[in-house]
Design a protein around this motif. Structure first.
Motif, mmCIF file in Angstrom:
data_model
loop_
_atom_site.group_PDB
_atom_site.id
_atom_site.type_symbol
_atom_site.label_atom_id
_atom_site.label_comp_id
_atom_site.label_asym_id
_atom_site.label_seq_id
_atom_site.Cartn_x
_atom_site.Cartn_y
_atom_site.Cartn_z
ATOM 1 N N VAL A 255 0.858 -1.188 0.000
ATOM 2 C CA VAL A 255 0.000 0.000 0.000
ATOM 3 C C VAL A 255 0.891 1.234 0.000
ATOM 4 O O VAL A 255 2.064 1.179 0.387
ATOM 5 C CB VAL A 255 -0.951 0.036 1.224
ATOM 6 N N ARG A 256 0.327 2.335 -0.444
ATOM 7 C CA ARG A 256 1.017 3.623 -0.369
ATOM 8 C C ARG A 256 -0.037 4.717 -0.288
ATOM 9 O O ARG A 256 -1.194 4.525 -0.696
ATOM 10 C CB ARG A 256 1.929 3.840 -1.570
ATOM 11 N N LEU A 257 0.368 5.839 0.272
ATOM 12 C CA LEU A 257 -0.548 6.973 0.339
ATOM 13 C C LEU A 257 -1.030 7.337 -1.062
ATOM 14 O O LEU A 257 -0.299 7.178 -2.050
ATOM 15 C CB LEU A 257 0.140 8.174 0.983
ATOM 16 N N LEU A 289 -0.033 2.638 9.033
ATOM 17 C CA LEU A 289 -1.164 3.346 8.432
ATOM 18 C C LEU A 289 -1.584 4.504 9.332
ATOM 19 O O LEU A 289 -1.626 4.364 10.559
ATOM 20 C CB LEU A 289 -2.348 2.390 8.226
ATOM 21 N N TYR A 295 -5.369 5.494 1.076
ATOM 22 C CA TYR A 295 -4.280 4.647 0.601
ATOM 23 C C TYR A 295 -4.710 3.878 -0.646
ATOM 24 O O TYR A 295 -5.895 3.601 -0.856
ATOM 25 C CB TYR A 295 -3.864 3.645 1.678
ATOM 26 N N TYR A 318 -8.641 1.632 -3.674
ATOM 27 C CA TYR A 318 -8.362 2.585 -2.604
ATOM 28 C C TYR A 318 -9.177 2.270 -1.352
ATOM 29 O O TYR A 318 -10.255 1.669 -1.416
ATOM 30 C CB TYR A 318 -8.677 4.010 -3.075
#
Length: 433
Positions: A255-257, A289, A295, A318
């Protein structure tokens, strides 16, 4: 809640389906446990090799019981008696160790012999074979039992075979994944060298079938939904059943922002089809998180669906992180499943480790003549990530029991010891039926 016969459904003049109140396993395929009576006279005995029991793949609590010779007479009333030594998937004996029996009215009808009903190109890389009965899954997954050629008799390599595991066609449908791709509308031949049905009594041997690769576009495997459970846990729902090995491989996820580039990988991934066949639970470290931030979850192109096909391209969706703190697993239900066993259900997934499986981790308390009596279970059975069965020497009817655990380890390996970190006790009674 005890292990008993739930109902009997006649199938034809040779077979009936036996439904039980518990899930069953290979133990139920021991023919010695079964006897059928006709008006109190023995009609067929498993101990004399006259009966054939087989698990029904599409239902986890069902056995197909068939006569090896002879047949039922229409409208006659027969009684199936099953020995109390038969054990369920929970490790408890039938009817608490006593025999159980149930009657049924026989039906007739043509016996449908094992055959291939349909063959077609499911997509450009997959051949679908549909049978009228459940197959012997061991033989069905052996690639050498099938031979695929094009119209010029050129062999086409079969890379893997998947057996349908969900829905009414469970055990009846095979998906053959090939090397390369089918040519649209071209003619092909599939030979079944050796395959039998689930009873291992009926065979298809060296039969060849033709088909045209008139495939359409199959539904893409994708993310259906993502639900944030707490600050360290998300649940990912797919549009179809994933490959079990891919689903449990945490390296295939990150995951990433939403507007960031740093990749955050989960520490564990849990896939348990017994809990939910379309769901994967991803666990993260504390602080990975941030609450209320959006995310993007990405899944690698190497991820496979249950047919063994790689996605070919990354898929993503998302979710919004929540502020809920991660809590310890709590017991949400305690169900006596015999007079010596209780099934525990938890609200979160547990690790398969020594702590959770140690009998000394659990204490059963009850009152007797004003005294508090304590004892520990004889054994602990890990049924799935949310279910344990604890076996005791005995449990008395109408006695109020309190069951506690000393500590519990969740699926990530985090240990919780006190009730403030999750409910570590529950009360229950064993009731007469």
């Amino acid at each position: 809640n005890f292990f008993r016969i739930q109902k009997i459904e006649p199938v034809n003049e040779k077979s009936v389906k036996l439904y039980f109140t518990h899930p069953v396993n290979l133990n139920c395929e021991n023919s010695l446990y079964y006897t059928i009576y006709d008006d109190e006279k023995v009609f067929a005995e498993g101990s004399k090799d006259q009966l054939l029991p087989r698990i029904v793949a599409s239902e986890n609590n069902c056995v197909l019981l068939s006569l090896k010779s002879g047949s039922f007479v229409k409208d006659n009333i027969y009684t199936v008696e099953i020995n109390g030594d038969l054990t369920s998937a929970y490790g408890v004996r039938l009817n608490d160790g006593k025999n159980d029996e149930m009657s049924f009215k026989a039906v007739t009808g043509d016996i449908d012999y094992f055959k291939l009903e349909e063959v077609f190109a499911y997509d450009k890389e997959t051949l679908l074979l549909s049978f009228n009965k459940e197959v012997n899954t061991f033989l069905a997954q052996q690639i050498y039992n099938f031979y695929l050629t094009d119209s010029n008799n050129k062999p086409i390599k079969i890379e893997n075979i998947a057996v349908e595991s969900q829905g009414v066609n469970s055990g009846k449908v095979l998906y053959l994944n090939i090397e390369g791709k089918f040519t649209k509308n071209a003619k092909y031949y599939i030979t079944i060298n050796n395959l039998n049905d689930v009873t291992r009594q009926e065979y298809i041997t060296e039969m060849t079938y033709s088909f045209e690769a008139d495939y359409g576009s199959a539904d893409d495997f994708d993310i259906q939904d993502i639900e944030a459970i707490d600050k360290q846990t998300i649940e990912v729902y797919f549009t179809n059943v994933p490959d079990a090995e891919s689903a449990a491989d945490e390296s295939l996820y990150y995951v990433r922002l939403k507007r960031g580039s740093d990749k955050i990988r989960p520490v564990r991934a849990l896939y348990d089809p017994a809990i939910h066949p379309y769901k994967v639970v991803l666990f993260f470290n504390d602080g990975d998180l941030t609450a209320k931030k959006d995310y993007e979850l990405s899944i690698s192109y190497k991820f496979k669906d249950y047919l063994g096909n790689e996605l070919g391209a990354n898929i993503s969706d998302y979710f919004t992180a929540v502020s809920t703190e991660k809590a310890g697993p709590s017991i949400v239900n305690a169900t006596p499943v015999s007079t010596d066993a209780v099934k525990l259900e938890f609200d979160k997934e547990l690790a398969f480790n020594q702590n959770n499986l140690s009998p000394s981790n659990y204490i059963l308390e009850y009152s007797y003549n004003g005294m508090t009596i304590k004892k520990v279970p004889l054994s602990v059975l890990y049924v799935n990530a949310r279910t344990l069965v604890l076996k005791f020497d005995k449990l008395d009817y109408d006695t109020t029991y309190t069951l506690k655990f000393t500590s519990i380890v969740d699926y990530t390996g985090a240990s919780y010891k006190v009730s403030g970190q999750g409910k570590n006790f529950i009360e229950f009674q064993v009731k007469e039926k």
